[in-house]
Scaffold this active site. Sequence first.
Site, PDB file in Angstrom:
ATOM      1  N   ARG A  36       0.830  -1.247   0.028  1.00 27.18           N
ATOM      2  CA  ARG A  36      -0.009  -0.063  -0.022  1.00 27.18           C
ATOM      3  C   ARG A  36       0.778   1.206   0.111  1.00 27.18           C
ATOM      4  O   ARG A  36       0.498   2.200  -0.874  1.00 27.18           O
ATOM      5  CB  ARG A  36      -1.051  -0.041   1.041  1.00 27.18           C
ATOM      6  CG  ARG A  36      -2.291  -0.914   0.953  1.00 27.18           C
ATOM      7  CD  ARG A  36      -2.886  -1.209   2.099  1.00 27.18           C
ATOM      8  NE  ARG A  36      -2.325  -1.388   3.262  1.00 27.18           N
ATOM      9  CZ  ARG A  36      -2.286  -1.210   4.754  1.00 27.18           C
ATOM     10  NH1 ARG A  36      -3.512  -0.769   4.963  1.00 27.18           N
ATOM     11  NH2 ARG A  36      -1.727  -1.819   5.636  1.00 27.18           N
TER      12      ARG A  36
ATOM     13  N   ASN B 257      -6.148  -2.653   1.785  1.00 25.01           N
ATOM     14  CA  ASN B 257      -6.197  -3.931   2.002  1.00 25.01           C
ATOM     15  C   ASN B 257      -7.587  -4.546   1.995  1.00 25.01           C
ATOM     16  O   ASN B 257      -8.435  -3.926   2.572  1.00 25.01           O
ATOM     17  CB  ASN B 257      -5.675  -4.353   3.318  1.00 25.01           C
ATOM     18  CG  ASN B 257      -3.906  -4.565   3.266  1.00 25.01           C
ATOM     19  OD1 ASN B 257      -3.445  -4.352   2.262  1.00 25.01           O
ATOM     20  ND2 ASN B 257      -3.259  -4.307   4.157  1.00 25.01           N
TER      21      ASN B 257
END
Length: 108
Positions: A34, A52
């Site tokens: 990320r 996520n």
Amino acid sequence: MNAIATAATPSPMPPSAKTLRVVVKGRVQGVFFRDWTVQTARELGLNGWVRNRRDGSVEALFSGDPTAVDEMVERRCRVGPPAAVVTALSAFPSEDDPGQGFQRKPTV
């Protein structure tokens, strides 16, 4: 007077933005995927977000110049950061609002 009217005319619109929703599977959580995505998307001037998913995948929305979106999806996300192992990537056109800038969202 005519010059004033011309100066007030908006500049031409930039090329149409492309927006894709992407789901990346593999070893993509716990490997800074990320944070890497945020940094890389910002470098490419993209708007959108990354998060996520509880199933172990990473989902993202990329929007901006079509060439930059394609670069992010087809070249960058298919590989990911050094510790990632991408086993599958799905991309779908999206009409979602990407917002301004690129950010990390909470897990869903």
